[in-house]
Design a protein around this motif. Structure first.
Motif, PDB file in Angstrom:
ATOM      1  N   LYS A 245       0.832  -1.206   0.000  1.00 34.36           N
ATOM      2  CA  LYS A 245       0.000   0.000   0.000  1.00 34.36           C
ATOM      3  C   LYS A 245       0.865   1.255   0.000  1.00 34.36           C
ATOM      4  O   LYS A 245       0.490   2.270  -0.564  1.00 34.36           O
ATOM      5  N   GLN A 246       2.005   1.190   0.649  1.00 38.89           N
ATOM      6  CA  GLN A 246       2.868   2.360   0.788  1.00 38.89           C
ATOM      7  C   GLN A 246       3.804   2.555  -0.404  1.00 38.89           C
ATOM      8  O   GLN A 246       4.255   3.658  -0.657  1.00 38.89           O
ATOM      9  N   GLU A 247       4.110   1.499  -1.102  1.00 40.72           N
ATOM     10  CA  GLU A 247       5.165   1.534  -2.111  1.00 40.72           C
ATOM     11  C   GLU A 247       4.669   1.099  -3.488  1.00 40.72           C
ATOM     12  O   GLU A 247       4.612  -0.094  -3.777  1.00 40.72           O
ATOM     13  N   PRO A 248       4.341   2.035  -4.362  1.00 39.93           N
ATOM     14  CA  PRO A 248       3.912   1.657  -5.717  1.00 39.93           C
ATOM     15  C   PRO A 248       4.954   0.807  -6.455  1.00 39.93           C
ATOM     16  O   PRO A 248       4.602  -0.084  -7.216  1.00 39.93           O
ATOM     17  N   ALA A 249       6.236   1.097  -6.212  1.00 42.37           N
ATOM     18  CA  ALA A 249       7.290   0.314  -6.877  1.00 42.37           C
ATOM     19  C   ALA A 249       7.250  -1.150  -6.424  1.00 42.37           C
ATOM     20  O   ALA A 249       7.506  -2.060  -7.218  1.00 42.37           O
ATOM     21  N   MET A 250       6.924  -1.366  -5.159  1.00 42.12           N
ATOM     22  CA  MET A 250       6.829  -2.746  -4.661  1.00 42.12           C
ATOM     23  C   MET A 250       5.624  -3.444  -5.267  1.00 42.12           C
ATOM     24  O   MET A 250       5.685  -4.629  -5.584  1.00 42.12           O
ATOM     25  N   LEU A 251       4.536  -2.725  -5.419  1.00 38.07           N
ATOM     26  CA  LEU A 251       3.346  -3.303  -6.038  1.00 38.07           C
ATOM     27  C   LEU A 251       3.666  -3.726  -7.470  1.00 38.07           C
ATOM     28  O   LEU A 251       3.344  -4.841  -7.880  1.00 38.07           O
ATOM     29  N   GLU A 252       4.325  -2.863  -8.204  1.00 40.62           N
ATOM     30  CA  GLU A 252       4.695  -3.193  -9.585  1.00 40.62           C
ATOM     31  C   GLU A 252       5.647  -4.385  -9.619  1.00 40.62           C
ATOM     32  O   GLU A 252       5.498  -5.297 -10.446  1.00 40.62           O
ATOM     33  N   SER A 253       6.605  -4.413  -8.718  1.00 36.25           N
ATOM     34  CA  SER A 253       7.557  -5.515  -8.661  1.00 36.25           C
ATOM     35  C   SER A 253       6.862  -6.830  -8.290  1.00 36.25           C
ATOM     36  O   SER A 253       7.176  -7.890  -8.848  1.00 36.25           O
ATOM     37  N   ALA A 254       5.909  -6.758  -7.373  1.00 35.41           N
ATOM     38  CA  ALA A 254       5.156  -7.960  -6.989  1.00 35.41           C
ATOM     39  C   ALA A 254       4.360  -8.490  -8.178  1.00 35.41           C
ATOM     40  O   ALA A 254       4.320  -9.703  -8.418  1.00 35.41           O
ATOM     41  N   GLU A 255       3.752  -7.584  -8.939  1.00 39.02           N
ATOM     42  CA  GLU A 255       3.004  -8.010 -10.129  1.00 39.02           C
ATOM     43  C   GLU A 255       3.923  -8.671 -11.147  1.00 39.02           C
ATOM     44  O   GLU A 255       3.573  -9.696 -11.738  1.00 39.02           O
ATOM     45  N   GLN A 256       5.104  -8.110 -11.337  1.00 36.43           N
ATOM     46  CA  GLN A 256       6.050  -8.697 -12.282  1.00 36.43           C
ATOM     47  C   GLN A 256       6.489 -10.091 -11.823  1.00 36.43           C
ATOM     48  O   GLN A 256       6.635 -11.005 -12.635  1.00 36.43           O
TER      49      GLN A 256
END
Length: 125
Positions: A77-88
């Protein structure tokens, strides 16, 4: 039962977030969990594991897919970059065959990147 089976599910299920922007990740994670369950079931049948153990493994997988993801929700929720990385990472896992998914060498480049980000985040105060 191979340790990789449970590690694969735990990795995948730990990545979903709860925010509106993580809807795609939740969908991808659901697809991944279903694929991992199907692959595990196939492996159980191939190895002729008794039904009582099959039921136990499948119940554990259902529990992990439903619950472990909450562990990392605040980070996503705090880190858009982590969300994108998790999706990848999930995308890379979803592209694997069952044999690749169940192997000990199943960690993809994308998942290594996500795990590194996660470790760095967990080390912060």
């Amino acid at each position: 039962m191979k340790k990789a089976v449970l590690m694969t599910i735990a990795l995948g299920c730990s990545m979903a977030g709860g925010s509106a922007q993580s809807f795609d990740l939740d969908k991808k994670l659901l697809d991944y969990c279903e694929k991992a369950k199907a692959c595990t079931l196939k492996q159980i049948e191939t190895e002729q594991i008794p039904e009582q153990y099959r039921d136990m493994v499948m119940a554990n997988m259902n529990t992990m897919c439903a619950g472990v993801k909450e562990q990392f929700t605040p980070y996503l929720k705090q880190e858009p970059a982590m969300l994108e990385s998790a999706e990848q990472c999930i995308d890379s896992l979803n592209k694997m065959s069952c044999d690749e998914l169940m192997s000990a060498e199943r960690e993809t480049k994308e998942c290594k990147t996500f795990n590194k980000m996660l470790e760095e985040k967990e080390q912060q105060p």
